[in-house]
Design a protein around this motif. Structure first.
Motif, mmCIF file in Angstrom:
data_model
loop_
_atom_site.group_PDB
_atom_site.id
_atom_site.type_symbol
_atom_site.label_atom_id
_atom_site.label_comp_id
_atom_site.label_asym_id
_atom_site.label_seq_id
_atom_site.Cartn_x
_atom_site.Cartn_y
_atom_site.Cartn_z
ATOM 1 N N MET A 150 -13.303 28.203 15.835
ATOM 2 C CA MET A 150 -11.870 28.098 15.659
ATOM 3 C C MET A 150 -11.505 28.554 14.250
ATOM 4 O O MET A 150 -12.082 28.093 13.286
ATOM 5 C CB MET A 150 -11.436 26.640 15.865
ATOM 6 C CG MET A 150 -9.967 26.397 15.676
ATOM 7 S SD MET A 150 -9.606 24.638 15.881
ATOM 8 C CE MET A 150 -10.181 24.368 17.541
ATOM 9 N N SER A 152 -9.104 29.230 10.809
ATOM 10 C CA SER A 152 -8.121 28.453 10.069
ATOM 11 C C SER A 152 -6.717 28.941 10.329
ATOM 12 O O SER A 152 -5.745 28.322 9.910
ATOM 13 C CB SER A 152 -8.432 28.516 8.564
ATOM 14 O OG SER A 152 -8.420 29.866 8.132
ATOM 15 N N GLU A 202 -1.216 24.536 14.264
ATOM 16 C CA GLU A 202 -1.458 23.132 13.983
ATOM 17 C C GLU A 202 -1.009 22.255 15.140
ATOM 18 O O GLU A 202 -0.658 21.099 14.957
ATOM 19 C CB GLU A 202 -0.743 22.716 12.696
ATOM 20 C CG GLU A 202 -1.276 23.411 11.459
ATOM 21 C CD GLU A 202 -0.634 22.898 10.183
ATOM 22 O OE1 GLU A 202 0.086 21.885 10.250
ATOM 23 O OE2 GLU A 202 -0.847 23.507 9.136
ATOM 24 N N ILE A 218 -6.814 21.237 19.213
ATOM 25 C CA ILE A 218 -7.993 20.890 18.434
ATOM 26 C C ILE A 218 -8.953 20.022 19.236
ATOM 27 O O ILE A 218 -8.563 19.030 19.833
ATOM 28 C CB ILE A 218 -7.588 20.129 17.154
ATOM 29 C CG1 ILE A 218 -6.719 21.005 16.254
ATOM 30 C CG2 ILE A 218 -8.816 19.656 16.396
ATOM 31 C CD1 ILE A 218 -7.438 22.113 15.557
ATOM 32 N N LEU A 266 -14.300 21.952 15.573
ATOM 33 C CA LEU A 266 -13.668 21.961 14.257
ATOM 34 C C LEU A 266 -14.540 22.687 13.238
ATOM 35 O O LEU A 266 -15.760 22.511 13.200
ATOM 36 C CB LEU A 266 -13.444 20.513 13.807
ATOM 37 C CG LEU A 266 -12.330 20.234 12.812
ATOM 38 C CD1 LEU A 266 -10.969 20.607 13.383
ATOM 39 C CD2 LEU A 266 -12.352 18.748 12.436
ATOM 40 N N ASP A 325 -9.785 24.234 9.191
ATOM 41 C CA ASP A 325 -8.900 23.903 10.307
ATOM 42 C C ASP A 325 -8.000 22.724 9.943
ATOM 43 O O ASP A 325 -8.425 21.787 9.257
ATOM 44 C CB ASP A 325 -9.715 23.540 11.546
ATOM 45 C CG ASP A 325 -10.312 24.754 12.239
ATOM 46 O OD1 ASP A 325 -9.809 25.871 12.003
ATOM 47 O OD2 ASP A 325 -11.276 24.589 12.999
ATOM 48 N N GLU A 330 -7.055 17.922 7.328
ATOM 49 C CA GLU A 330 -7.646 19.247 7.154
ATOM 50 C C GLU A 330 -9.149 19.094 7.036
ATOM 51 O O GLU A 330 -9.640 18.187 6.345
ATOM 52 C CB GLU A 330 -7.091 19.940 5.919
ATOM 53 C CG GLU A 330 -7.670 21.340 5.700
ATOM 54 C CD GLU A 330 -6.997 22.111 4.584
ATOM 55 O OE1 GLU A 330 -7.497 23.207 4.253
ATOM 56 O OE2 GLU A 330 -6.003 21.613 4.047
#
Length: 217
Positions: free
Chosen positions: A1, A3, A7, A12, A17, A21, A83
């Motif tokens: 995934m 960055s 969001e 997610i 992760l 991210d 984050e």
């Protein structure tokens, strides 16, 4: 995934992760939350694990109100903004926001947060109905059991909810499975030899209903 991923809370999975991210408002299990103090500065911070059905990642939170950090110790479901980064060679989420859920988690959240019982949920419901209704001679006790088992809204939640967010039966259908196991064990004990001198006037139907209701009522 990457960055550059949006969001969006539903975009997610913790297993996917990577560093950089970000996610906002994602409902997660917060486990083993512990309040700690920086010895040099005296500032409090929170550490623990963020967990979903696919795995977990350590987290740290520095900028939460002190009373909020006090509330979060232990295990709970929370809406998380964070984050992902790397600390000491391991992935770690720096949490900037933790909000309490306004109500019950959705069925979609439960499916994302918890594994599912390996037992057949409909078969367990059928067993409970047989034990608590079909085989229950007392009409009053039978009607109490029916008040739960015939309530469609309750039964939808009963089939889905874990018994706990950690420790025992922490999976979808866990509350149903745990309840079924307790009633089944009580039934097995009652079918064996029971000394009436130790338990005079024991009402077997009441015992089974109590086993059913022990986490529900």
């Amino acid at each position: 995934m990457s960055s550059d991923a949006p969001e969006a809370a539903d975009a997610i999975s913790l297993a996917e992760l990577t560093e950089g991210d970000r996610f906002s408002g994602l409902v997660l299990r917060v486990e083993d939350a512990q309040l700690r103090t920086n010895r040099r500065t005296g500032h409090a911070f929170l550490v623990g694990r963020l967990v979903d059905a696919g795995g977990g990642v350590d987290f740290i939170a520095f900028d939460l109100p002190a009373e909020r950090m006090q509330e979060l110790r232990g295990t709970s479901l929370q809406r998380i903004t964070a984050e992902a980064g790397v600390h000491a060679g391991r992935l770690q989420c720096r949490v900037s926001g933790i909000e309490s859920l306004p109500g019950e988690p959705s069925a979609e959240d439960l499916a994302r947060l918890f594994a599912t019982t390996a037992r057949d949920r409909e078969a367990m419901v059928d067993d409970l109905t047989r034990w608590l209704v079909d085989e229950q001679p007392h009409p009053g006790l039978r009607s109490i059991a029916r008040a739960y088992l015939d309530d469609e809204a309750f039964m939808l939640r009963f089939r889905e909810w874990p018994a706990a967010t950690s420790h025992h039966h922490a999976w979808r259908g866990g509350l149903l499975e745990h309840t079924w196991e307790v009633v089944r064990m009580a039934r097995a004990v009652l079918e064996g030899p029971v000394d009436d001198r130790l338990l005079p006037g024991l009402d077997r139907g009441l015992v089974l209903l109590g086993a059913f209701l022990h986490d529900l009522a």
